[in-house]
Design a protein around this motif. Structure first.
Motif, PDB file in Angstrom:
ATOM      1  N   LEU A   1      -5.461  -5.027  22.809  1.00 46.05           N
ATOM      2  CA  LEU A   1      -5.911  -3.796  22.170  1.00 46.05           C
ATOM      3  C   LEU A   1      -7.303  -3.373  22.625  1.00 46.05           C
ATOM      4  CD1 LEU A   1      -4.625  -4.529  18.550  1.00 46.05           C
ATOM      5  CD2 LEU A   1      -3.793  -2.724  20.053  1.00 46.05           C
ATOM      6  N   GLY A   2      -7.913  -4.210  23.495  1.00 44.27           N
ATOM      7  CA  GLY A   2      -9.227  -3.881  24.034  1.00 44.27           C
ATOM      8  C   GLY A   2     -10.372  -4.238  23.122  1.00 44.27           C
ATOM      9  N   LEU A   3     -10.159  -5.158  22.184  1.00 42.96           N
ATOM     10  CA  LEU A   3     -11.218  -5.555  21.255  1.00 42.96           C
ATOM     11  C   LEU A   3     -12.031  -6.692  21.858  1.00 42.96           C
ATOM     12  CD1 LEU A   3      -9.089  -5.507  17.979  1.00 42.96           C
ATOM     13  CD2 LEU A   3     -10.558  -3.702  18.876  1.00 42.96           C
ATOM     14  N   GLU A   4     -13.320  -6.736  21.546  1.00 46.09           N
ATOM     15  CA  GLU A   4     -14.186  -7.763  22.129  1.00 46.09           C
ATOM     16  C   GLU A   4     -14.002  -9.108  21.444  1.00 46.09           C
ATOM     17  OE1 GLU A   4     -18.160  -6.422  21.942  1.00 46.09           O
ATOM     18  OE2 GLU A   4     -17.882  -4.725  23.318  1.00 46.09           O
ATOM     19  N   ALA A   5     -13.629  -9.106  20.187  1.00 43.63           N
ATOM     20  CA  ALA A   5     -13.464 -10.358  19.447  1.00 43.63           C
ATOM     21  C   ALA A   5     -12.127 -10.344  18.720  1.00 43.63           C
ATOM     22  CB  ALA A   5     -14.602 -10.539  18.439  1.00 43.63           C
ATOM     23  N   ILE A   6     -11.701 -11.521  18.302  1.00 41.10           N
ATOM     24  CA  ILE A   6     -10.423 -11.627  17.581  1.00 41.10           C
ATOM     25  C   ILE A   6     -10.543 -10.882  16.262  1.00 41.10           C
ATOM     26  CG2 ILE A   6      -8.809 -13.191  16.459  1.00 41.10           C
ATOM     27  CD1 ILE A   6      -9.546 -15.289  18.530  1.00 41.10           C
TER      28      ILE A   6
ATOM     29  N   PRO B   1      -7.869 -10.236  13.415  1.00 40.86           N
ATOM     30  CA  PRO B   1      -6.486 -10.441  12.957  1.00 40.86           C
ATOM     31  C   PRO B   1      -5.868  -9.207  12.325  1.00 40.86           C
ATOM     32  CG  PRO B   1      -7.850 -12.327  12.378  1.00 40.86           C
ATOM     33  CD  PRO B   1      -8.782 -11.283  12.895  1.00 40.86           C
ATOM     34  N   GLU B   2      -6.680  -8.444  11.549  1.00 40.59           N
ATOM     35  CA  GLU B   2      -6.093  -7.294  10.860  1.00 40.59           C
ATOM     36  C   GLU B   2      -5.663  -6.185  11.807  1.00 40.59           C
ATOM     37  OE1 GLU B   2     -10.636  -7.116  10.510  1.00 40.59           O
ATOM     38  OE2 GLU B   2      -9.043  -8.616  10.409  1.00 40.59           O
ATOM     39  N   ALA B   3      -6.114  -6.234  13.075  1.00 42.08           N
ATOM     40  CA  ALA B   3      -5.705  -5.221  14.047  1.00 42.08           C
ATOM     41  C   ALA B   3      -4.336  -5.525  14.647  1.00 42.08           C
ATOM     42  CB  ALA B   3      -6.746  -5.123  15.162  1.00 42.08           C
ATOM     43  N   ASN B   4      -3.845  -6.731  14.480  1.00 46.05           N
ATOM     44  CA  ASN B   4      -2.549  -7.121  15.036  1.00 46.05           C
ATOM     45  C   ASN B   4      -1.443  -6.348  14.313  1.00 46.05           C
ATOM     46  OD1 ASN B   4      -0.244  -8.339  15.977  1.00 46.05           O
ATOM     47  ND2 ASN B   4      -0.789 -10.403  15.333  1.00 46.05           N
ATOM     48  N   PRO B   5      -0.696  -5.492  14.985  1.00 45.53           N
ATOM     49  CA  PRO B   5       0.333  -4.698  14.298  1.00 45.53           C
ATOM     50  C   PRO B   5       1.520  -5.524  13.827  1.00 45.53           C
ATOM     51  CG  PRO B   5       0.449  -4.337  16.663  1.00 45.53           C
ATOM     52  CD  PRO B   5      -0.784  -5.162  16.432  1.00 45.53           C
ATOM     53  N   LEU B   6       1.625  -6.775  14.293  1.00 44.73           N
ATOM     54  CA  LEU B   6       2.773  -7.614  13.930  1.00 44.73           C
ATOM     55  C   LEU B   6       2.411  -8.625  12.850  1.00 44.73           C
ATOM     56  CD1 LEU B   6       4.322  -8.268  17.459  1.00 44.73           C
ATOM     57  CD2 LEU B   6       4.915  -6.500  15.797  1.00 44.73           C
ATOM     58  N   GLN B   7       1.487  -8.271  11.960  1.00 44.44           N
ATOM     59  CA  GLN B   7       1.123  -9.163  10.863  1.00 44.44           C
ATOM     60  C   GLN B   7       2.342  -9.414   9.960  1.00 44.44           C
ATOM     61  OE1 GLN B   7      -1.881 -10.797   9.959  1.00 44.44           O
ATOM     62  NE2 GLN B   7      -2.285 -10.343  12.102  1.00 44.44           N
ATOM     63  N   PRO B   8       2.445 -10.603   9.380  1.00 43.89           N
ATOM     64  CA  PRO B   8       3.624 -10.923   8.541  1.00 43.89           C
ATOM     65  C   PRO B   8       3.855  -9.917   7.415  1.00 43.89           C
ATOM     66  CG  PRO B   8       2.275 -12.885   8.901  1.00 43.89           C
ATOM     67  CD  PRO B   8       1.509 -11.751   9.475  1.00 43.89           C
ATOM     68  N   GLU B   9       2.750  -9.391   6.849  1.00 44.50           N
ATOM     69  CA  GLU B   9       2.903  -8.459   5.731  1.00 44.50           C
ATOM     70  C   GLU B   9       3.694  -7.213   6.116  1.00 44.50           C
ATOM     71  OE1 GLU B   9       0.156  -9.859   6.678  1.00 44.50           O
ATOM     72  OE2 GLU B   9      -0.652 -11.006   4.976  1.00 44.50           O
ATOM     73  N   ARG B  10       3.618  -6.818   7.400  1.00 44.12           N
ATOM     74  CA  ARG B  10       4.369  -5.635   7.826  1.00 44.12           C
ATOM     75  C   ARG B  10       5.879  -5.917   7.769  1.00 44.12           C
ATOM     76  NH1 ARG B  10      -0.110  -4.235  11.306  1.00 44.12           N
ATOM     77  NH2 ARG B  10      -1.844  -4.547   9.864  1.00 44.12           N
ATOM     78  N   PHE B  11       6.261  -7.120   8.198  1.00 41.78           N
ATOM     79  CA  PHE B  11       7.682  -7.490   8.170  1.00 41.78           C
ATOM     80  C   PHE B  11       8.173  -7.633   6.729  1.00 41.78           C
ATOM     81  CE2 PHE B  11       6.415  -8.661  12.413  1.00 41.78           C
ATOM     82  CZ  PHE B  11       7.530  -8.420  13.195  1.00 41.78           C
ATOM     83  N   THR B  12       7.379  -8.305   5.892  1.00 44.52           N
ATOM     84  CA  THR B  12       7.825  -8.506   4.507  1.00 44.52           C
ATOM     85  C   THR B  12       7.863  -7.195   3.738  1.00 44.52           C
ATOM     86  OG1 THR B  12       5.559  -9.057   3.797  1.00 44.52           O
ATOM     87  CG2 THR B  12       6.993 -10.875   4.457  1.00 44.52           C
ATOM     88  N   THR B  13       6.961  -6.261   4.062  1.00 41.90           N
ATOM     89  CA  THR B  13       6.993  -4.948   3.420  1.00 41.90           C
ATOM     90  C   THR B  13       8.260  -4.185   3.804  1.00 41.90           C
ATOM     91  OG1 THR B  13       4.588  -4.795   3.320  1.00 41.90           O
ATOM     92  CG2 THR B  13       5.816  -2.724   3.228  1.00 41.90           C
ATOM     93  N   ALA B  14       8.588  -4.195   5.094  1.00 42.67           N
ATOM     94  CA  ALA B  14       9.816  -3.516   5.541  1.00 42.67           C
ATOM     95  C   ALA B  14      11.047  -4.160   4.913  1.00 42.67           C
ATOM     96  CB  ALA B  14       9.905  -3.566   7.063  1.00 42.67           C
TER      97      ALA B  14
END
Length: 776
Positions: free
Chosen positions: A131-136, A138-151
């Motif tokens: 994503l072009g971020l300088e540091a890790i 985590p909240e920028a990761n679009p595949l976070q578990p919460e997205r799957f559990t919400t769907a």
């Protein structure tokens, strides 16, 4: 998905392609788990769990079709930081759909967090770089578990009954976790093959350093120093003690870290995903020891707080109904009764035990674990669903829980840990009671108090074993106490199931009877009797008799004679047969109705009409015997119309479940009085109907029955939801029709009890609280 770079979009598309397979395995696993649980679960839960499993199989094809589009929609949403979230402790009786969805989704995400920790951390690193971020980040990761559990939750919630989605998702953790591990590993490999190099963590000097666990904690720069706590909130290190000394070095950093604990950081710590934001394995240094030593010295130099008011003063409200008594305020700073809790009745002594646990800590995670215990105990103590003595007991147990945190800092995040299970089991059991002065509640509390006091005085080295043993002993005591109630409830359930089965069988019999050719010309009064009371007699006889009997009791054969006897044109042609047959028919009818306990008043009109139909042949017999018949009772116009010959009719479906008077007594059946004034907190007709439709088997309620408020549980609802049965303490049944239940709800005499798990609710509240960010 246009905002994402092509490599990230490709990873997202691959995850979406795997979504149906993930859901398929989750549905199959949950259905099998529910069916297995139904075989060994409590009686009142078995049917509900079987229904839940069947609903999973029924909705399978539609959900598999909809899941991938739903996941795509969730992944395309803006995932920027949201505004303040609703605190679960403020939820009303019926939770807002959005809040409930968030809680159910986050619970599944928390349940699978341990499984995903390593592969998710690797994906966070490469995804941040992609994503072009300088540091890790985590909240920028679009595949976070919460997205799957919400769907997943969004799809399952379609047309689902209240509470059903949460039940399903609780049984999906293992397959969802396993599939997400595979998805994350595949995404990481795909990005790495494309030349993406994982990002690293960024060091931040200041109030909240971001670091790797392998690095020492830096001292905070004095130029950026800030107060340890905002003036509007007490320090989490302080409890009920005097002000703690100002820390320095690691102590200052850790104090500020603990200040940020309510909120997502607490959740991430318990899930093991806080990583470098809160390095649990970081060793403490001498500055921490010095600070805690000073804090402990201040506490030991102070005096214990004054004990609470005597029991007699607390009893001043005992004469009020339980739901009208003012709730006592309980917290970690509450002084308890020394006769119940010994030296740990004083808040100062509990604060000393807390500080002693901090002093024994050697790593950051141990200190955080002790603080999590304090915060969780405080949150549970505010949960007014629990009787005040139970909240006090959990407050008193804090010393043992704090020592447990030294050995297992994240134990409150582990659903199977015996310390968490003990707190949850005691809290859940206490929901059976709404009156702390009730003898049943006192009998429940005494062994709990003895168990908690023993744990507070035990050796911390054997903590987990001792918590497990205490839980086993209490559950064994509860099982013995429940034996008589369960046996009584089983007997009642057998009776009500028999009544429902009899009703269904009577409906089938009535339909078969409506096709008889000899119904033609039979009065409507007689046809209705056959379709109603007599069909119940036939059904009762068939169900009660050994299998294989064609006409138990001879009640089916009696129908032919009855229909012949009510047609004067036929009886007057063969009076000899009528003279012999009518007394036999009347005797058989009385015998059949007596076999089911049918009250005479319900068939009085039928027998009065039958006498009118038999009167011509009875007059002939009286003339032959030179006897006089009593003068006839002139039938009402309505009855006279129903005595006229009629065409064959069809049975009407019965709206309610017929019960004999003895069954009514056995089931504790009671009608709500029609003239009760509407209570201020009663539900209106529309909300009342919705509540009656939604109340699930196993739900707890406060029920005003037989002159007082009782805590009861819904143990059975008829297939048409026309009859409901609750059971209060000791298995005492309280059955009512839908009309009576609706009237109770509208009058405020039946109120749902929120029975969400106490510990999980407290964790949800702490995880969604707003806190000062740890990272600057």
């Amino acid at each position: 998905m246009a905002a994402f770079p092509p490599l990230v979009r490709s990873s997202i598309e691959e995850a979406i392609a795997r979504a149906p397979a993930l859901l398929e395995r989750a549905l199959d696993h949950a259905a099998a788990a529910l069916e297995e649980a139904a075989e060994s679960g409590a009686v009142f839960q078995r049917r509900d769990w079987r229904d839940a499993a069947q609903e999973l199989r029924t909705g399978r094809s539609a959900w598999l079709r909809d899941f991938a589009p739903q996941l795509r929609q969730v992944l395309q949403q803006d995932h920027a930081p949201r505004g303040p979230r609703i605190h679960p402790s403020t939820l009303t009786l019926v939770d807002d759909d959005t809040v409930q969805q968030s809680i159910e989704s986050s619970r599944l995400a928390q349940a699978i967090a341990g499984t995903l920790e390593q592969p998710l951390a690797e994906l966070d690193a490469v995804m941040s770089a992609a994503l072009g971020l300088e540091a890790i980040t985590p909240e920028a990761n679009p595949l976070q578990p919460e997205r799957f559990t919400t769907a997943l939750r969004n799809v399952l919630a379609t047309d689902a009954a209240p509470g059903r989605t949460g039940l399903w998702m609780r049984h999906m953790a293992r397959p969802v976790g396993d599939d997400l591990v595979a998805i994350y590993k595949a995404a990481s490999k795909s990005l790495q093959r494309a030349g993406v190099r994982a990002a690293g963590y960024r060091l931040v000097t200041g109030a909240a350093p971001l670091m790797r666990e392998s690095q020492p904690l830096p001292l905070e720069r004095e130029s950026r120093a800030a107060p340890l706590e905002p003036a509007s909130r007490p320090s989490p290190l302080q409890g009920a003690a005097p002000p703690a000394p100002t820390p320095s070095g690691i102590g200052r950093w850790l104090g500020r870290a603990l200040e940020a604990m309510p909120g997502p950081l607490l959740r991430d710590f318990l899930n093991g995903t806080s990583g470098p934001r809160l390095p649990a394995r970081q060793l403490l240094d001498s500055s921490w020891d010095d600070w805690v030593a000073q804090e402990l010295a201040q506490l030991e130099a102070s005096e214990d707080e004054a004990p609470p008011l005597p029991v007699q003063d607390e009893q001043r409200h005992a004469h009020l109904p339980p739901l009208e008594r003012p709730a006592r305020v309980v917290g970690t700073g509450t002084a308890l009764r020394p006769e119940d809790w010994g030296r740990y009745a004083a808040p100062r002594q509990r604060s000393i035990a807390r500080s002693q646990a901090r002093r024994q800590a050697r790593e950051v995670g141990q200190v955080v674990g002790v603080e999590v215990v304090r915060q969780l105990v405080e949150e549970v103590a505010r949960d007014r669903r629990l009787p005040a003595p139970v909240r006090e007991a959990i407050v008193a147990l804090e010393p043992a829980l704090a020592r447990m945190a030294l050995h297992a800092p994240r134990f409150f995040g582990q659903q199977d840990h015996p310390a968490r299970q003990l707190v949850e089991a005691v809290a859940e059991r206490s929901l059976r009671f709404n009156d702390e002065w009730d003898d049943g509640f006192r009998g429940f509390l005494a062994p709990v108090r003895a168990s908690f006091n023993a744990l507070n005085g035990a050796d911390a080295a054997d903590g987990e074993t001792l918590f497990s043993q205490s839980l086993q002993r209490l559950r064994a005591d509860w099982s013995r106490a429940d034996e008589a109630a369960v046996q009584r409830q089983d007997q009642v359930m057998q009776a009500v199931r028999f009544a429902e089965q009899r009703q269904a069988e009577a409906g089938r019999i009535a339909w078969d009877l409506s096709h008889r050719s000899d119904l033609d010309g039979a009065p409507a009064l007689v046809q209705d009797f056959l379709f109603g009371p007599w069909a119940l007699v036939l059904a009762h006889a068939r169900l009660a008799a050994p299998a294989g009997q064609v006409d138990p009791g001879g009640y089916l054969a009696a129908i032919t004679d009855l229909l012949w006897s009510v047609k004067p044109a036929a009886t007057l042609k063969d009076p000899a047969r009528a003279f012999e047959l009518i007394p036999r028919v009347m005797l058989k009818l009385r015998e059949g109705l007596l076999s089911v306990g049918h009250p005479d008043e319900e068939t009085a009109q039928f027998f009065a009409g039958l006498e009118q139909l038999h009167r011509p042949v009875l007059k002939l017999r009286a003339r032959l015997r030179k006897q006089a018949l009593p003068p006839p009772i002139e039938p009402s116009p309505e009855l006279a119309q129903r005595l006229a010959p009629a065409q064959p009719r069809k049975p009407a479906a019965r709206a309610d479940l017929w019960l004999a008077p003895r069954e009514v007594r056995a089931l504790g059946f009671e009608e709500a009085p029609g003239s009760v004034p509407l209570a201020a907190d009663g539900a209106g007709p529309q909300r009342g109907e919705a509540l009656v439709d939604a109340i699930a088997q196993g739900a707890w309620v406060d029920l005003f029955a037989k002159g007082r408020w009782r805590r009861a549980r819904l143990v059975w609802a008829g297939s048409r939801r026309s009859l409901f049965m609750f059971a209060s303490d000791g298995g005492e049944p309280h059955s009512m029709s839908r009309r009576s239940l609706l009237r109770l709800v509208q009058n405020g005499h039946l109120r749902l009890v929120d029975a969400h798990p106490v510990v999980q609710r407290a964790l949800d509240a702490l995880s969604t609280a707003q806190a000062q960010p740890l990272a600057a």
